[in-house]
Design a protein around this motif. Structure first.
Motif, PDB file in Angstrom:
ATOM      1  N   GLY A  17      40.571  29.148  46.753  1.00 11.68           N
ATOM      2  CA  GLY A  17      39.998  28.903  45.432  1.00 11.68           C
ATOM      3  C   GLY A  17      40.093  30.093  44.496  1.00 11.68           C
ATOM      4  N   THR A  18      40.372  31.261  45.029  1.00 14.98           N
ATOM      5  CA  THR A  18      40.461  32.465  44.190  1.00 14.98           C
ATOM      6  C   THR A  18      41.894  32.946  44.015  1.00 14.98           C
ATOM      7  N   HIS A  19      42.837  32.272  44.626  1.00 17.43           N
ATOM      8  CA  HIS A  19      44.233  32.703  44.593  1.00 17.43           C
ATOM      9  C   HIS A  19      44.742  32.880  43.155  1.00 17.43           C
ATOM     10  N   TYR A  20      44.528  31.893  42.308  1.00 17.38           N
ATOM     11  CA  TYR A  20      45.007  31.966  40.921  1.00 17.38           C
ATOM     12  C   TYR A  20      44.353  33.129  40.180  1.00 17.38           C
ATOM     13  N   LEU A  21      43.033  33.267  40.325  1.00 13.59           N
ATOM     14  CA  LEU A  21      42.311  34.335  39.637  1.00 13.59           C
ATOM     15  C   LEU A  21      42.768  35.707  40.124  1.00 13.59           C
ATOM     16  N   LEU A  22      42.918  35.870  41.442  1.00 15.45           N
ATOM     17  CA  LEU A  22      43.403  37.148  41.982  1.00 15.45           C
ATOM     18  C   LEU A  22      44.776  37.503  41.418  1.00 15.45           C
ATOM     19  N   ASN A  23      45.676  36.560  41.418  1.00 11.41           N
ATOM     20  CA  ASN A  23      47.019  36.822  40.884  1.00 11.41           C
ATOM     21  C   ASN A  23      46.965  37.189  39.406  1.00 11.41           C
ATOM     22  N   HIS A  24      46.145  36.488  38.655  1.00  9.33           N
ATOM     23  CA  HIS A  24      46.038  36.773  37.222  1.00  9.33           C
ATOM     24  C   HIS A  24      45.472  38.175  36.985  1.00  9.33           C
ATOM     25  N   LEU A  25      44.414  38.527  37.690  1.00 13.32           N
ATOM     26  CA  LEU A  25      43.824  39.857  37.536  1.00 13.32           C
ATOM     27  C   LEU A  25      44.816  40.950  37.927  1.00 13.32           C
ATOM     28  N   ARG A  26      45.570  40.709  38.966  1.00 10.04           N
ATOM     29  CA  ARG A  26      46.558  41.698  39.407  1.00 10.04           C
ATOM     30  C   ARG A  26      47.672  41.861  38.384  1.00 10.04           C
ATOM     31  N   THR A  27      48.095  40.772  37.739  1.00  9.33           N
ATOM     32  CA  THR A  27      49.129  40.901  36.707  1.00  9.33           C
ATOM     33  C   THR A  27      48.602  41.663  35.496  1.00  9.33           C
ATOM     34  N   LEU A  28      47.285  41.661  35.313  1.00 10.31           N
ATOM     35  CA  LEU A  28      46.674  42.429  34.230  1.00 10.31           C
ATOM     36  C   LEU A  28      46.485  43.902  34.616  1.00 10.31           C
ATOM     37  N   GLY A  29      46.819  44.241  35.848  1.00 17.07           N
ATOM     38  CA  GLY A  29      46.725  45.620  36.300  1.00 17.07           C
ATOM     39  C   GLY A  29      45.472  45.968  37.071  1.00 17.07           C
ATOM     40  N   CYS A  30      44.676  44.969  37.423  1.00 19.14           N
ATOM     41  CA  CYS A  30      43.429  45.223  38.161  1.00 19.14           C
ATOM     42  C   CYS A  30      43.705  45.447  39.643  1.00 19.14           C
ATOM     43  N   LEU A  31      42.876  46.279  40.246  1.00 23.31           N
ATOM     44  CA  LEU A  31      42.860  46.456  41.693  1.00 23.31           C
ATOM     45  C   LEU A  31      41.753  45.549  42.224  1.00 23.31           C
ATOM     46  N   CYS A  32      42.103  44.582  43.042  1.00 18.25           N
ATOM     47  CA  CYS A  32      41.141  43.562  43.460  1.00 18.25           C
ATOM     48  C   CYS A  32      40.783  43.665  44.927  1.00 18.25           C
ATOM     49  N   SER A  33      39.510  43.405  45.219  1.00 17.94           N
ATOM     50  CA  SER A  33      39.019  43.255  46.578  1.00 17.94           C
ATOM     51  C   SER A  33      38.335  41.904  46.652  1.00 17.94           C
ATOM     52  N   LEU A  34      38.403  41.276  47.825  1.00 14.96           N
ATOM     53  CA  LEU A  34      37.823  39.951  48.004  1.00 14.96           C
ATOM     54  C   LEU A  34      36.930  39.947  49.230  1.00 14.96           C
ATOM     55  N   THR A  35      35.720  39.436  49.080  1.00  9.92           N
ATOM     56  CA  THR A  35      34.819  39.262  50.215  1.00  9.92           C
ATOM     57  C   THR A  35      34.386  37.803  50.265  1.00  9.92           C
ATOM     58  N   ARG A  36      33.897  37.377  51.436  1.00  9.34           N
ATOM     59  CA  ARG A  36      33.545  35.972  51.642  1.00  9.34           C
ATOM     60  C   ARG A  36      32.056  35.673  51.562  1.00  9.34           C
ATOM     61  N   SER A  37      31.226  36.699  51.452  1.00  5.53           N
ATOM     62  CA  SER A  37      29.779  36.453  51.405  1.00  5.53           C
ATOM     63  C   SER A  37      29.088  37.527  50.563  1.00  5.53           C
ATOM     64  N   HIS A  38      27.863  37.218  50.173  1.00  2.00           N
ATOM     65  CA  HIS A  38      27.061  38.166  49.406  1.00  2.00           C
ATOM     66  C   HIS A  38      26.798  39.422  50.235  1.00  2.00           C
ATOM     67  N   ASP A  39      26.462  39.250  51.517  1.00  2.00           N
ATOM     68  CA  ASP A  39      26.183  40.407  52.373  1.00  2.00           C
ATOM     69  C   ASP A  39      27.409  41.296  52.540  1.00  2.00           C
ATOM     70  N   GLU A  40      28.568  40.672  52.731  1.00  2.00           N
ATOM     71  CA  GLU A  40      29.815  41.423  52.855  1.00  2.00           C
ATOM     72  C   GLU A  40      30.110  42.189  51.557  1.00  2.00           C
TER      73      GLU A  40
END
Length: 67
Positions: A17-40
């Motif tokens: 569900g975040t694949h499109y958003l991650l790719n878009h942010l990366r094309t804008l030059g962002c460094l992205c991290s992804l976690t699966r839970s609030h605690d993580e």
């Protein structure tokens, strides 16, 4: 001097569900991290600094001060 790249933390239990958003942010030059839970996310946030946090979850009690 080159400007620093924005650091973004995405919190979502559905990686597909975040694949499109991650790719878009990366094309804008962002460094992205992804976690699966609030605690993580809170654990990672204690170790790294982020410019922006996007979360699918509302923390218990509505308190977002950890992030």
């Amino acid at each position: 001097m080159e400007p620093s790249r924005p650091k973004v933390l995405l919190v979502n239990d559905d990686r597909s569900g975040t694949h499109y958003l991650l790719n878009h942010l990366r094309t804008l030059g962002c460094l992205c991290s992804l976690t699966r839970s609030h605690d993580e996310a809170c654990d990672l946030f204690r170790r790294k600094e982020f410019d922006l946090v996007l979360s699918k979850f509302v923390p218990q009690g509505g308190a977002c001060h950890e992030l």
